[in-house]
Design a protein around this motif. Structure first.
Motif, PDB file in Angstrom:
ATOM      1  N   ASP A 276     -40.915   6.278  19.278  1.00  0.00           N
ATOM      2  CA  ASP A 276     -41.046   5.371  18.140  1.00  0.00           C
ATOM      3  C   ASP A 276     -41.117   3.904  18.552  1.00  0.00           C
ATOM      4  OD1 ASP A 276     -41.038   7.082  15.858  1.00  0.00           O
ATOM      5  OD2 ASP A 276     -38.967   7.596  16.363  1.00  0.00           O
ATOM      6  N   HIS A 277     -41.920   3.175  17.821  1.00  0.00           N
ATOM      7  CA  HIS A 277     -41.929   1.711  17.868  1.00  0.00           C
ATOM      8  C   HIS A 277     -42.260   1.151  19.248  1.00  0.00           C
ATOM      9  CE1 HIS A 277     -38.884   2.185  14.341  1.00  0.00           C
ATOM     10  NE2 HIS A 277     -40.104   2.507  13.996  1.00  0.00           N
ATOM     11  N   ILE A 279     -41.953   2.494  22.312  1.00  0.00           N
ATOM     12  CA  ILE A 279     -41.158   2.879  23.482  1.00  0.00           C
ATOM     13  C   ILE A 279     -41.860   4.033  24.205  1.00  0.00           C
ATOM     14  CG2 ILE A 279     -38.924   3.772  24.267  1.00  0.00           C
ATOM     15  CD1 ILE A 279     -37.646   2.456  21.824  1.00  0.00           C
ATOM     16  N   TYR A 306     -40.464  -0.745  26.940  1.00  0.00           N
ATOM     17  CA  TYR A 306     -40.577  -1.315  25.600  1.00  0.00           C
ATOM     18  C   TYR A 306     -41.867  -2.124  25.566  1.00  0.00           C
ATOM     19  CZ  TYR A 306     -35.547  -0.304  25.441  1.00  0.00           C
ATOM     20  OH  TYR A 306     -34.316   0.309  25.472  1.00  0.00           O
TER      21      TYR A 306
ATOM     22  N   MET B  80     -19.817 -13.478  20.384  1.00  0.00           N
ATOM     23  CA  MET B  80     -19.596 -12.025  20.450  1.00  0.00           C
ATOM     24  C   MET B  80     -20.170 -11.309  19.243  1.00  0.00           C
ATOM     25  SD  MET B  80     -15.610 -11.844  21.618  1.00  0.00           S
ATOM     26  CE  MET B  80     -15.590 -10.133  22.152  1.00  0.00           C
ATOM     27  N   GLY B  81     -20.177 -11.994  18.125  1.00  0.00           N
ATOM     28  CA  GLY B  81     -20.636 -11.394  16.879  1.00  0.00           C
ATOM     29  C   GLY B  81     -20.526 -12.442  15.801  1.00  0.00           C
ATOM     30  N   ASN B 137     -31.084  -2.508  29.127  1.00  0.00           N
ATOM     31  CA  ASN B 137     -32.359  -2.650  28.435  1.00  0.00           C
ATOM     32  C   ASN B 137     -32.655  -4.080  28.000  1.00  0.00           C
ATOM     33  OD1 ASN B 137     -30.911  -3.197  26.134  1.00  0.00           O
ATOM     34  ND2 ASN B 137     -31.266  -1.219  25.163  1.00  0.00           N
ATOM     35  N   ARG B 150     -25.054  -8.752  24.480  1.00  0.00           N
ATOM     36  CA  ARG B 150     -24.183  -7.589  24.576  1.00  0.00           C
ATOM     37  C   ARG B 150     -25.098  -6.388  24.728  1.00  0.00           C
ATOM     38  NH1 ARG B 150     -18.656  -6.993  21.267  1.00  0.00           N
ATOM     39  NH2 ARG B 150     -17.650  -5.474  22.613  1.00  0.00           N
TER      40      ARG B 150
ATOM     41  N   MET C   1     -36.244   4.283  18.680  1.00  0.00           N
ATOM     42  CA  MET C   1     -36.640   3.365  17.618  1.00  0.00           C
ATOM     43  C   MET C   1     -36.133   1.959  17.944  1.00  0.00           C
ATOM     44  SD  MET C   1     -36.191   5.401  14.052  1.00  0.00           S
ATOM     45  CE  MET C   1     -34.446   5.710  14.238  1.00  0.00           C
ATOM     46  N   ILE C   2     -36.783   1.012  17.314  1.00  0.00           N
ATOM     47  CA  ILE C   2     -36.381  -0.383  17.468  1.00  0.00           C
ATOM     48  C   ILE C   2     -35.921  -0.883  16.100  1.00  0.00           C
ATOM     49  CG2 ILE C   2     -37.166  -2.711  18.031  1.00  0.00           C
ATOM     50  CD1 ILE C   2     -37.265  -1.026  20.471  1.00  0.00           C
ATOM     51  N   LEU C   8     -30.064 -10.788  15.830  1.00  0.00           N
ATOM     52  CA  LEU C   8     -30.362 -10.679  17.257  1.00  0.00           C
ATOM     53  C   LEU C   8     -31.804 -10.286  17.556  1.00  0.00           C
ATOM     54  CD1 LEU C   8     -27.073  -8.882  18.275  1.00  0.00           C
ATOM     55  CD2 LEU C   8     -27.674 -11.267  18.685  1.00  0.00           C
ATOM     56  N   ARG C  11     -33.749  -4.617  18.634  1.00  0.00           N
ATOM     57  CA  ARG C  11     -32.813  -3.946  19.545  1.00  0.00           C
ATOM     58  C   ARG C  11     -33.061  -2.450  19.474  1.00  0.00           C
ATOM     59  NH1 ARG C  11     -28.952  -7.958  21.597  1.00  0.00           N
ATOM     60  NH2 ARG C  11     -28.030  -6.138  22.589  1.00  0.00           N
ATOM     61  N   ASP C  12     -32.831  -1.804  20.609  1.00  0.00           N
ATOM     62  CA  ASP C  12     -33.037  -0.361  20.714  1.00  0.00           C
ATOM     63  C   ASP C  12     -32.015   0.374  19.841  1.00  0.00           C
ATOM     64  OD1 ASP C  12     -33.149   2.338  21.618  1.00  0.00           O
ATOM     65  OD2 ASP C  12     -34.009   1.652  23.509  1.00  0.00           O
ATOM     66  N   GLN C  14     -30.670   3.016  20.296  1.00  0.00           N
ATOM     67  CA  GLN C  14     -29.620   3.621  21.141  1.00  0.00           C
ATOM     68  C   GLN C  14     -28.315   2.833  21.090  1.00  0.00           C
ATOM     69  OE1 GLN C  14     -31.293   3.759  25.084  1.00  0.00           O
ATOM     70  NE2 GLN C  14     -31.912   5.886  24.838  1.00  0.00           N
ATOM     71  N   GLU C  15     -28.423   1.526  20.771  1.00  0.00           N
ATOM     72  CA  GLU C  15     -27.215   0.697  20.746  1.00  0.00           C
ATOM     73  C   GLU C  15     -26.416   0.894  19.474  1.00  0.00           C
ATOM     74  OE1 GLU C  15     -28.670  -3.287  21.193  1.00  0.00           O
ATOM     75  OE2 GLU C  15     -29.600  -2.876  23.123  1.00  0.00           O
ATOM     76  N   THR C  17     -24.806   3.152  16.060  1.00  0.00           N
ATOM     77  CA  THR C  17     -24.271   4.416  15.577  1.00  0.00           C
ATOM     78  C   THR C  17     -24.719   4.568  14.135  1.00  0.00           C
ATOM     79  OG1 THR C  17     -22.360   4.095  16.976  1.00  0.00           O
ATOM     80  CG2 THR C  17     -22.147   5.720  15.220  1.00  0.00           C
ATOM     81  N   PHE C  58     -24.457   1.005  12.594  1.00  0.00           N
ATOM     82  CA  PHE C  58     -23.437   0.128  13.166  1.00  0.00           C
ATOM     83  C   PHE C  58     -23.860  -0.288  14.574  1.00  0.00           C
ATOM     84  CE2 PHE C  58     -18.991  -0.050  15.197  1.00  0.00           C
ATOM     85  CZ  PHE C  58     -18.743  -1.336  14.742  1.00  0.00           C
ATOM     86  N   GLU C  60     -22.808  -0.778  17.456  1.00  0.00           N
ATOM     87  CA  GLU C  60     -21.584  -0.553  18.226  1.00  0.00           C
ATOM     88  C   GLU C  60     -21.687  -1.124  19.638  1.00  0.00           C
ATOM     89  OE1 GLU C  60     -20.027   3.547  18.081  1.00  0.00           O
ATOM     90  OE2 GLU C  60     -18.241   2.438  17.539  1.00  0.00           O
ATOM     91  N   GLN C  61     -22.848  -0.987  20.268  1.00  0.00           N
ATOM     92  CA  GLN C  61     -23.020  -1.558  21.613  1.00  0.00           C
ATOM     93  C   GLN C  61     -23.588  -2.973  21.517  1.00  0.00           C
ATOM     94  OE1 GLN C  61     -21.953  -0.092  24.217  1.00  0.00           O
ATOM     95  NE2 GLN C  61     -22.071   2.128  23.964  1.00  0.00           N
ATOM     96  N   GLY C  62     -23.325  -3.632  20.432  1.00  0.00           N
ATOM     97  CA  GLY C  62     -23.869  -4.967  20.270  1.00  0.00           C
ATOM     98  C   GLY C  62     -22.868  -5.873  19.596  1.00  0.00           C
ATOM     99  N   ASP C  63     -23.249  -6.471  18.477  1.00  0.00           N
ATOM    100  CA  ASP C  63     -22.382  -7.487  17.880  1.00  0.00           C
ATOM    101  C   ASP C  63     -21.435  -6.925  16.826  1.00  0.00           C
ATOM    102  OD1 ASP C  63     -24.041  -6.996  15.741  1.00  0.00           O
ATOM    103  OD2 ASP C  63     -24.311  -9.100  15.237  1.00  0.00           O
ATOM    104  N   ILE C  78     -39.681   1.060   9.963  1.00  0.00           N
ATOM    105  CA  ILE C  78     -38.523   0.333   9.442  1.00  0.00           C
ATOM    106  C   ILE C  78     -39.030  -0.847   8.634  1.00  0.00           C
ATOM    107  CG2 ILE C  78     -36.544  -1.079  10.101  1.00  0.00           C
ATOM    108  CD1 ILE C  78     -36.030   1.011  12.289  1.00  0.00           C
TER     109      ILE C  78
END
Lengths: 1012, 193, 95
Positions: A276-277, A279, A306, B80-81, B137, B150, C1-2, C8, C11-12, C14-15, C17, C58, C60-63, C78
């Motif tokens: 998707d997108h 990748i 990407y 951080m956020g 990535n 992050r 997916m992006i 930000l 973002r992938d 994968q980051e 949830t 969410f 989760e692996q980001g902000d 999207i």
């Protein structure tokens, strides 16, 4: 036939050939080596196939080198063990599958046509016994009527047990591919991430032109090709570009690309999937072309790319024509024969015939003749075939059969006038037209469309997002069209990104039209005509499937296994579809196509694992006392990602129970120390911190005084309990909350959900501090005495000053900041003391040293578990996703006066039945008998059945304090059944134990110790 | 490990040593960094501006924008956020950074000591791109000094701070997994260099 | 997916949830007369559209932002990404 004509072409040395100065070395025993080509003839490479030594050259593939040495037979087929040789010269190869290397590096099912030759290469044929020439399993070929389409479904129906024990092992042994060594792969694999504006997939004329155009415009470009040589078909053809030969133009393009820092050229790199997108997955083979990778260097790398835009310039794949016995070694695709001659200077044999339905096939005849190879016939299915110089043309003719043992010797023709003719040939170059390589356009359900003029499917409008297709992959087969499409495609793609590129004047190149008259299979003959040579699927199988009413193209595929081998039917699907259309009286586009899926070509498991193997499969979290625990010889257990000490064996202890019993008794009798850093810790601050925790926990927190800790139970919104812990109030607007080790991430995520999505205007800030503090439980009657030696004397931790459930900031060891909590999981007088993690190692040593006079003992997770069962504390086994606060005996804790996650639905009738399960304890009537976790509870008398089930035991352990096995669990109306004797049954193991229902608090039920 | 061990407990580095670890490759140095104190700073609701100005006067410069970091004298800070920053200062002089910061921002902000929640490895040298693209990535080749991303490396959530594009980065990850993170960095360096 | 994060950028996925339907933001009032019924519907009744779907992710692996992502479940396109906190406020979840 291969050894009869040794010298054809010997006198036709080309300039390139003589420049190598290696006439003698080059020929040697390589009987089918021609002149010219893009191999480096200066250096002979040694390799073995089935143990026999051969020589080839740098630039060879295993297939080209074997053909050069007169070896056409390279494998046995999947089902019938038919002798097979290479059909193709590329990654679409169905037949020439071999095992490369040996030992841990052994790799089965590698296509010889893409295995790059290196000095010392070791290859073996597979799926044959005892040898390729004499394969006993070729008997299967005699039973071919039994092994036709659908044989799995028809044959092994009865009896069921025979499948696993008899049929499957036999089939697996007989029908199969290569073998693995069962040794660990010694090589490293890697993975990585790349970004680009434009990803160009394929480095033929289209892709190179696109990359040049985009690179010159300054865009970030990645160009990848599965081949080790860039250029695609330019390396396989004789025509050039502008004034240059194809190879020279490629070299020039490559040099220019290499000079651009914004362009990354990736040969030996297969784009395996379009996701998707934008990748893409790519596998780069960084060390498959050398004897072994350098130490620490990867054999292959899996890249995640990407891309903002991608251009598919993957070219086209030639398709064969099916006819009887068209699978004999020597029957090959015409474009492959031409590639072997032009690129690798190899002919599969010294006499070759050509069988075609289109003009492109004639090029093979012309190129071979120019190389001095004898072309014995050009058979064209079209009555109006173009003329041929230097070979006999049979227009309107067909090949109806072949002959030859372990390889082609004769092709039998049906001529236009109805006569038959046998043509001697050691190779037959077959062309049925070309199919654009649309595979990646289908990875997201794209369906190609039929183009009548080229008689092939081309990508339609439903491409993956931001992908374009150009050149032969799009049905533009001429070199001129490819260059144009590459340049214009790059300009168009980049303009969407706001990057201005221009298509420079293109060099001149051949622009021949496609003249093809569809011809899929020869109808004459009763024998087998092969479509999918990798899965041994014939024209007859397709007919049988149709006859048995498998008429959807997807059913045809699964019933016959056509196109389901590792080549995904690159050379065979089209033929199957065409025959199916004919049988159904439909047009080919009406029949449709099956779905191509990733990976485009087979991918090794090693590269999917990447660097994350063995202990590094996933990250490990270590507690601050890990090093010290290792020094004590602790046994460790994985809890989530954490490694925790499970128990600390002492000299002379031969069974874990001895260690655990000792740790429990010593803790309960004096003092024990346990690293509890792994519990999740979340710092909660803000004006609304208390109100927020009221929402999170079932019980109330608003009135918790500063300096106090409270136990808290968290519910899911459906009213089921899911986590518990403590909240310590350090200030009006500051709490530190603990979670169970396993749920730390989940609780934090849920708290953020509540904070951002449910109560967005509450003033509350969250952050995890799990790792920042090294926290130790100090438990037992001597806990305070021990801690008084460590906590600095200005802090009064007497029972009066620091009672049960107190918390506060202290210093230890002469000024080190620490947090002290008086909480107890074991039921003993207990504290948890936390110091900044960097001092954790020193702290455990300090605590043990201070505890020496009390005979302090370190305890692990097993003793921790035993003590919490003795105390009747719920843990993961009790918070098991089915139990409510009521079940846990905490029903009254759920505040009715406030809103919290889960309280409304916890009031549902079904969760508040009179006879609800209640947490109680169990003791065996006969103290010698064990209580088992997982056992179900039944009344003292009556049948044992699900209908009479009274509950189940969740946790059990041997209690060294009580001297018998104990358990806790859930029993219907358990709180009012104390003293009753019931049965704990384990029907799986045929066990039944009489147990007495008791309070879950086996130890100190009044809680005097922890308050003492 | 510094003058702050002025009590009976001796500090160890996230990798468990008494001295920070250094791994050298051709064109790359990976250095464990242990001399920084950390504290998170979250803005209280409605006090976003107040916390920013209080922090700015304490740090001597503005708090960084999303996805970036900056340095002001001995202080550094990264985003951080939303409404949340990490502040860093030399450990020797600011072991009690969280307390100092809380004093500076008062009721406007929530401050949490984070010093030992993290481990940090600095990566320096001409081969940074080649190694980092095997690890995460983030689009590092398009990055610039001051970027704070992050991201995850071998399943570990980390902050990647760019000091000099292609030349110097800090990688800040969870302390309990320092060994795994270090292994990931070293293995990637061995593989790529 | 992006996922194009509102703060930000791309973002992938994968980051992130995944949680589910963004209607989970609309948690009922516990003091409503039919609170039990409302909570039942809130928790258990979901649309499962083949097409546009607003859902919670969410970072989760980001902000650590919760996002409301409008995604076509058929094509994975999207269409919109918002901070869930903004959505929650817009849907009247302020105190």
């Amino acid at each position: 036939m291969t050894d009869t004509v040794m010298n054809a072409g010997m006198n036709a040395g080309t300039v390139a050939f003589q420049a190598d100065g290696s006439t003698g070395a080059r020929k040697g025993v390589q009987v089918n080596r021609l002149d010219g080509g893009l191999i480096k003839g200066s250096k002979a490479l040694n390799f073995t196939f089935d143990g026999k030594r051969y020589k080839g050259f740098e630039g060879d593939t295993l297939a080209s080198a074997l053909l050069a040495n007169g070896v056409r037979l390279m494998g046995r087929s999947f089902k019938y063990h038919r002798p097979r040789g290479p059909l193709t010269s590329g990654s679409e190869e169905p037949n020439a599958l071999v095992e490369l290397r040996s030992g841990g590096r052994q790799e089965p099912n590698t296509r010889a046509t893409v295995a790059e030759l290196y000095d010392g290469l070791e290859a073996n044929s597979q799926n044959r016994w005892p040898s390729l020439q004499h394969d006993f399993m070729a008997i299967n070929d005699r039973f071919s009527n039994f092994l036709t389409a659908g044989f799995y479904y028809k044959t092994f129906m009865w009896p069921a047990a025979f499948w696993e024990k008899l049929y499957e092992p036999i089939i697996r042994k007989a029908a199969g591919l290569g073998s693995i060594s069962f040794e660990d792969d010694p090589d490293a694999y890697d993975k990585g991430f790349l970004h680009c504006d434009l990803l160009v997939i394929g480095a033929g004329p289209t892709g190179l032109m696109a990359a040049l155009t985009a690179g010159r415009a300054g865009a970030q470009v990645i160009i990848a090709d599965e081949d080790f040589l860039l250029g695609g078909r330019l390396n396989a053809e004789t025509f050039g570009i502008g004034d240059l030969t194809g190879a020279a133009w490629v070299e020039q393009a490559q040099a220019e690309l290499a000079s651009m820092p914004n362009v990354r050229v990736m040969p030996r790199t297969s784009i395996i999937g379009a996701y998707d997108h934008g990748i893409y997955g790519a596998v780069e083979r960084t060390a498959d072309h050398v004897l072994a990778p350098e130490a620490g260097k990867p054999r292959q790398i899996l890249w995640r790319i990407y891309s903002k835009r991608a251009m598919l310039a993957a070219g086209a794949t030639e398709r064969p024509i099916a006819f009887e016995n068209n699978d004999r070694p020597g029957v090959m695709l015409a474009g492959a024969v031409r590639a072997y001659a032009n690129r690798w200077a190899v002919t599969p044999d010294q006499t070759v015939a050509v069988f075609t339905n289109n003009d492109d096939g004639h090029r093979t005849a012309a190129d071979l003749i120019a190389k001095g190879v004898k072309v014995t016939a050009v058979i064209d299915t079209r009555a109006e075939a173009p003329k041929v110089e230097g070979a006999e043309l049979f227009a309107g003719a067909q090949v109806i059969d072949t002959k030859g043992r372990l390889g082609l010797e004769v092709a039998r023709l049906r001529l236009a006038n109805g006569a038959t003719r046998d043509v001697p040939c050691g190779a037959l170059a077959v062309s049925g037209g070309w199919n654009p390589n649309v595979h990646l356009t289908c990875h997201q359900r794209g369906r190609p469309a039929w183009r009548e003029d080229i008689a092939a499917f081309v990508p339609a409008g439903d491409l993956p997002q931001n992908m374009s297709v150009a050149g032969a992959a799009n049905g533009d087969f001429s070199t001129a069209a490819a260059l144009r499409a590459g340049a214009e495609g790059a300009v168009a793609a980049l303009s969407e990104l706001g990057i201005e590129a221009k298509a420079d004047a293109l060099p001149e190149a051949e622009d021949a039209p496609i003249n093809v008259t569809p011809f899929w299979y020869v109808k004459e003959g009763k024998g087998r005509a092969w479509l999918d040579q990798q899965n041994d699927v014939t024209v007859k199988d397709v007919k049988l499937a149709h006859q048995e009413n498998f008429r959807s193209v997807e059913h045809l595929k699964r019933y016959t296994t056509l196109g389901m081998a590792t080549d995904q039917g690159k050379t065979s699907n089209m033929g199957g579809l065409a025959i199916m259309a004919e049988l159904a009286g439909k047009q080919i586009p009406e029949v449709g196509t099956t779905m191509f899926r990733p990976p485009y070509t087979p991918v090794s498991f090693g590269v999917m694992a990447g660097r994350s193997v063995g202990e590094e499969f996933r990250p490990t979290r270590k507690t601050p006392s890990h090093k010290w625990a290792e020094e004590q010889g602790a046994e460790f257990v994985e809890v989530g990602q954490w490694l925790r000490a499970q128990w600390f064996p002492k000299k002379g202890e031969t069974h874990w129970r001895q260690s655990v019993d000792r740790e429990v008794l010593q803790t309960r009798n004096s003092v024990g120390i346990c690293d509890v850093t792994t519990l999740g810790k979340i710092d909660v601050q803000g004006k609304d911190a208390a109100a927020f925790l009221n929402k999170m926990y079932a019980n109330a927190f608003a009135k918790l005084p500063v300096g106090k800790v409270r136990y808290g139970l968290m519910l899911r919104e459906d009213g089921i309990a899911y986590d518990d812990g403590t909240a310590a109030r350090f200030a009006e607007d500051h709490f530190v909350v603990t979670t169970t080790t396993a749920n730390a991430v989940l609780v934090y995520r849920n708290m953020e959900f509540a904070r951002q999505c449910l109560f967005p205007d509450m003033d509350v800030q969250l952050i995890s501090t799990t790792e920042a503090w090294a926290q130790f439980a100090v438990a037992g009657p001597n806990a305070r005495k021990l801690l008084q030696k460590v906590v600095d004397p200005e802090f009064d931790i007497s029972n009066e000053a620091f009672p049960f459930m107190a918390c506060g900031e202290v210093t230890v060891a002469g000024g080190c900041r620490a947090r002290l909590f008086r909480i107890s999981f074991s039921g003993e007088l207990a504290y948890e003391i936390a110091v900044p993690t960097r001092y954790g190692d020193a702290m455990i040593r300090k605590l043990m040293e201070a505890g020496e006079e009390f005979d302090a003992v370190p305890y692990g997770t097993e003793a921790l578990g035993v003590m919490r069962i003795e105390k009747g504390h719920a843990a993961g086994n009790e918070l098991n996703g089915t139990t409510s606060a009521l079940n846990l005996g905490m029903g009254r804790m759920v505040s009715k006066k406030k809103d919290c996650i889960g309280n409304t639905l916890s009031e549902r009738e079904g969760m508040n039945q009179e006879n609800a399960l209640k947490l109680v304890g169990f003791k065996p009537v006969n103290a010698a008998e064990p209580v088992q976790a997982g056992a179900h509870l039944m009344n003292a008398d009556g049948e044992v059945s699900a209908a009479t089930d009274q509950g189940y035991i969740t946790s059990a352990a041997y209690s060294p304090v009580l001297g018998c096995s104990i358990g806790i669990g859930f029993l219907k109306s358990g709180d009012s059944r104390k003293g009753e004797v019931i049965r704990a049954v384990n029907p799986l193991e045929g066990k039944e134990v009489q147990v007495e229902v008791v309070s879950a608090h086996f130890v100190d039920p009044e809680g005097e110790r922890l308050r003492g | 490990m510094g003058k702050f061990d002025n009590h009976g407990l001796k500090a160890v580095s996230p990798l468990g040593g008494f001295e920070p670890q250094v791994d050298a490759f051709t064109g790359l140095l990976i250095r464990e960094v242990t001399d920084r104190a950390l504290a998170s700073l979250g803005a209280r609701q409605g006090s976003e501006d107040a916390v920013k100005s209080a922090a700015a006067s304490y740090l001597g410069g503005a708090l960084p924008e999303p996805a970036s970091w900056n340095a002001n004298g001995e202080f550094a800070a990264w985003w951080m956020g939303p409404d949340l920053w990490m502040i860093s200062a030399p450990h020797d002089s600011h072991e009690l950074l969280a307390g100092e910061l809380k004093e500076a921002v008062g009721e406007a902000g929530s401050v949490v000591e984070q010093t030992d929640g993290w481990c940090r490895f600095d990566m320096e040298g001409s081969r940074c791109f080649d190694v980092l693209e095997r690890l995460c990535n983030a689009n590092i080749r398009a990055g610039k000094p001051g970027d704070a991303t992050r991201t995850s490396m071998e399943h570990l959530g980390v902050f990647l701070l760019c000091h000099e594009a292609g030349q110097k980065y800090s990688i800040v990850g969870p302390r309990s997994s320092a060994g795994s993170l270090h292994h990931a960095l070293v293995a990637a360096a061995q593989s790529a260099i | 997916m992006i996922i194009n994060h509102p703060i930000l950028g791309p973002r992938d996925s994968q980051e992130f949830t995944y949680l589910g339907d963004a209607t989970l933001i609309d948690r009922p009032d516990w003091e409503a007369d039919d609170a039990a019924g409302q909570f039942h519907d809130y928790l258990y009744l979901r649309d499962n559209p083949a097409g546009e779907h607003r859902e919670l992710w969410f970072h989760e692996q980001g902000d650590r932002s919760w996002l409301v992502v409008t995604r076509n479940t058929v094509t994975h396109e999207i269409l919109n990404v918002e901070l869930a906190r903004d959505v929650a406020r817009a849907r009247g979840r302020s105190k």
